[in-house]
Design a protein around this motif. Structure first.
Motif, mmCIF file in Angstrom:
data_model
loop_
_atom_site.group_PDB
_atom_site.id
_atom_site.type_symbol
_atom_site.label_atom_id
_atom_site.label_comp_id
_atom_site.label_asym_id
_atom_site.label_seq_id
_atom_site.Cartn_x
_atom_site.Cartn_y
_atom_site.Cartn_z
ATOM 1 N N PHE A 104 -12.604 22.669 66.601
ATOM 2 C CA PHE A 104 -11.818 23.738 65.979
ATOM 3 C C PHE A 104 -12.497 24.222 64.700
ATOM 4 O O PHE A 104 -12.647 25.420 64.463
ATOM 5 N N ALA A 105 -12.928 23.274 63.851
ATOM 6 C CA ALA A 105 -13.535 23.632 62.575
ATOM 7 C C ALA A 105 -14.858 24.357 62.780
ATOM 8 O O ALA A 105 -15.160 25.338 62.086
ATOM 9 N N ALA A 106 -15.673 23.880 63.720
ATOM 10 C CA ALA A 106 -16.952 24.536 63.986
ATOM 11 C C ALA A 106 -16.744 25.978 64.438
ATOM 12 O O ALA A 106 -17.411 26.912 63.956
ATOM 13 N N ARG A 229 -15.599 9.853 55.539
ATOM 14 C CA ARG A 229 -15.011 9.584 54.230
ATOM 15 C C ARG A 229 -15.736 10.453 53.210
ATOM 16 O O ARG A 229 -16.935 10.719 53.332
ATOM 17 N N GLY A 230 -15.024 10.862 52.170
ATOM 18 C CA GLY A 230 -15.567 11.787 51.203
ATOM 19 C C GLY A 230 -16.864 11.357 50.551
ATOM 20 O O GLY A 230 -17.812 12.156 50.445
ATOM 21 N N PRO A 231 -16.976 10.101 50.089
ATOM 22 C CA PRO A 231 -18.188 9.702 49.373
ATOM 23 C C PRO A 231 -19.461 9.670 50.209
ATOM 24 O O PRO A 231 -20.534 9.411 49.656
ATOM 25 N N ALA A 251 -16.904 22.167 56.713
ATOM 26 C CA ALA A 251 -15.506 21.877 57.000
ATOM 27 C C ALA A 251 -15.261 20.447 56.552
ATOM 28 O O ALA A 251 -15.904 19.511 57.053
ATOM 29 N N LEU A 252 -14.377 20.273 55.592
ATOM 30 C CA LEU A 252 -14.187 18.984 54.932
ATOM 31 C C LEU A 252 -12.738 18.537 55.085
ATOM 32 O O LEU A 252 -11.813 19.242 54.663
ATOM 33 N N THR A 271 -16.733 30.134 53.011
ATOM 34 C CA THR A 271 -17.493 29.406 54.026
ATOM 35 C C THR A 271 -17.121 27.922 54.074
ATOM 36 O O THR A 271 -17.840 27.135 54.689
ATOM 37 N N VAL A 272 -16.033 27.547 53.434
ATOM 38 C CA VAL A 272 -15.581 26.156 53.455
ATOM 39 C C VAL A 272 -14.148 26.105 53.968
ATOM 40 O O VAL A 272 -13.270 26.820 53.484
ATOM 41 N N ILE A 273 -13.920 25.254 54.965
ATOM 42 C CA ILE A 273 -12.575 24.989 55.475
ATOM 43 C C ILE A 273 -12.127 23.639 54.924
ATOM 44 O O ILE A 273 -12.817 22.631 55.102
ATOM 45 N N ILE A 274 -11.003 23.643 54.239
ATOM 46 C CA ILE A 274 -10.445 22.424 53.651
ATOM 47 C C ILE A 274 -9.207 22.023 54.446
ATOM 48 O O ILE A 274 -8.325 22.851 54.686
#
Length: 326
Positions: A104-106, A229-231, A251-252, A271-274
């Motif tokens: 979905f995100a891609a 994971r974020g890190p 996409a994060l 250009t970023v999906i959160i």
């Protein structure tokens, strides 16, 4: 009756399983002090929020900490093991949910969905439609998967068999590759992939894995999707690349600080999906995770070991604490 503390409400089917086995209590808050206080008389803790190490010092009746899901980073393993507490999880049951989120995100990034939706609502039909001229098809792309556990394999299966993408992967074990998946080193993967998907656990080796150097190796239009994971990502390096348009987008779903502060730079990019750490959460996966966690809890309460015991070295200590479990 045994006290079963859960950091969050469970799926109704999971709650029903625990009726009669104990008193099911939902934590009143998930801050460290509250969790430690409310776990003092618990025999089981079901985990969907980070547990503080001090919880294990005061919970003298605690038999098991059971992760509602797969990732164990919410449970301080050393503290649990030192206290003689079993740790279990429910692996693989949300892999399909996460994999569907990745696709979905891609697609949303390739089709400029954020900008289309915003301009359609605020500027009108033609303004939204104008973005279609720069939309990109998924067909023919290479997707690179970092981490080939249950989630990585599910992503690879959908990508290869559902969208006919070329699938490459990197993994610690370098196990025999599933059908239609080729292995690459991490550096070769980031260089060759159009879509890079992070599915790996957070370990000392993966912390900061996607750093400034590796981002510089990516294709100019590459997409980075993080459901691990974020890190695992160096945020400063990614923000700089997004600002300079050195990659196509990201996409994060996970972040080094959660909740993500509302003024975080990531929110400023079309250009970023959160998403708020929800890739693995669906009605179906919540049922599977809840039922799995409840099943492990019932085993422990019946003086048996959980199926998915993650600290087997604790068993002797645990049995000294609870001789009836022998």
């Amino acid at each position: 009756m045994a006290r079963i503390l859960t950091t969050h409400a469970l799926h109704p089917r999971a709650s029903a399983m625990l009726l009669g086995a104990g008193e099911l209590v939902v934590a009143s808050a998930i801050d460290p002090a509250t969790l430690a206080a409310e776990a003092k008389n618990a025999e089981i803790v079901i985990v969907r929020a980070p547990l503080p190490p001090q919880l294990f010092d005061g919970a003298k009746l605690l038999k098991a900490a059971i992760r509602h899901g797969a990732g164990l980073d919410m449970i301080p393993m050393e503290a649990a093991t030192a206290a003689g507490v079993l740790v279990a999880n429910v692996p693989a049951v949300n892999a399909r949910s996460v994999a569907e989120h990745v696709m979905f995100a891609a697609l949303a990034l390739l089709r400029n969905f954020r900008a289309v939706d915003r301009d359609l609502r605020t500027k009108g039909w033609l303004a939204g439609r104008e973005h279609a001229n720069s939309n990109i098809e998924l067909a023919g792309k290479t997707i690179g998967i970092v981490g080939l556990g249950a989630v990585g394999q599910a992503v690879g299966h959908i990508a290869a068999h559902g969208f006919d993408l070329k699938v490459v992967a990197t993994t610690r074990s370098m196990q025999p590759a599933p059908d239609k998946v080729g292995f690459l080193s991490i550096d070769a993967l980031v260089e060759q992939s159009d879509i890079i998907v992070l599915c790996c656990p957070l370990t000392p080796e993966t912390r900061g894995l996607i750093n400034r150097e590796r981002i510089a190796r990516m294709k100019p239009n590459a997409l980075l999707i993080n459901v691990s994971r974020g890190p695992v990502i160096d945020d400063d390096a990614l923000i700089e690349a997004l600002q300079k348009r050195r990659i196509g987008g990201a996409a994060l779903d996970v972040f080094a600080t959660q909740p993500l502060p509302s003024n975080h730079p990531y929110f400023g990019f079309d250009t970023v999906i959160i998403t708020p750490h929800m890739a693995g959460i669906t009605e179906e996966s919540m049922m599977r995770m809840g039922v799995g966690a409840a099943g492990e809890a019932l085993l422990v309460l019946a003086n048996k070991l959980p199926v998915n015991l993650r600290n087997p070295e604790v068993v002797d200590h645990y049995r000294r604490r609870f001789p009836e479990s022998l």
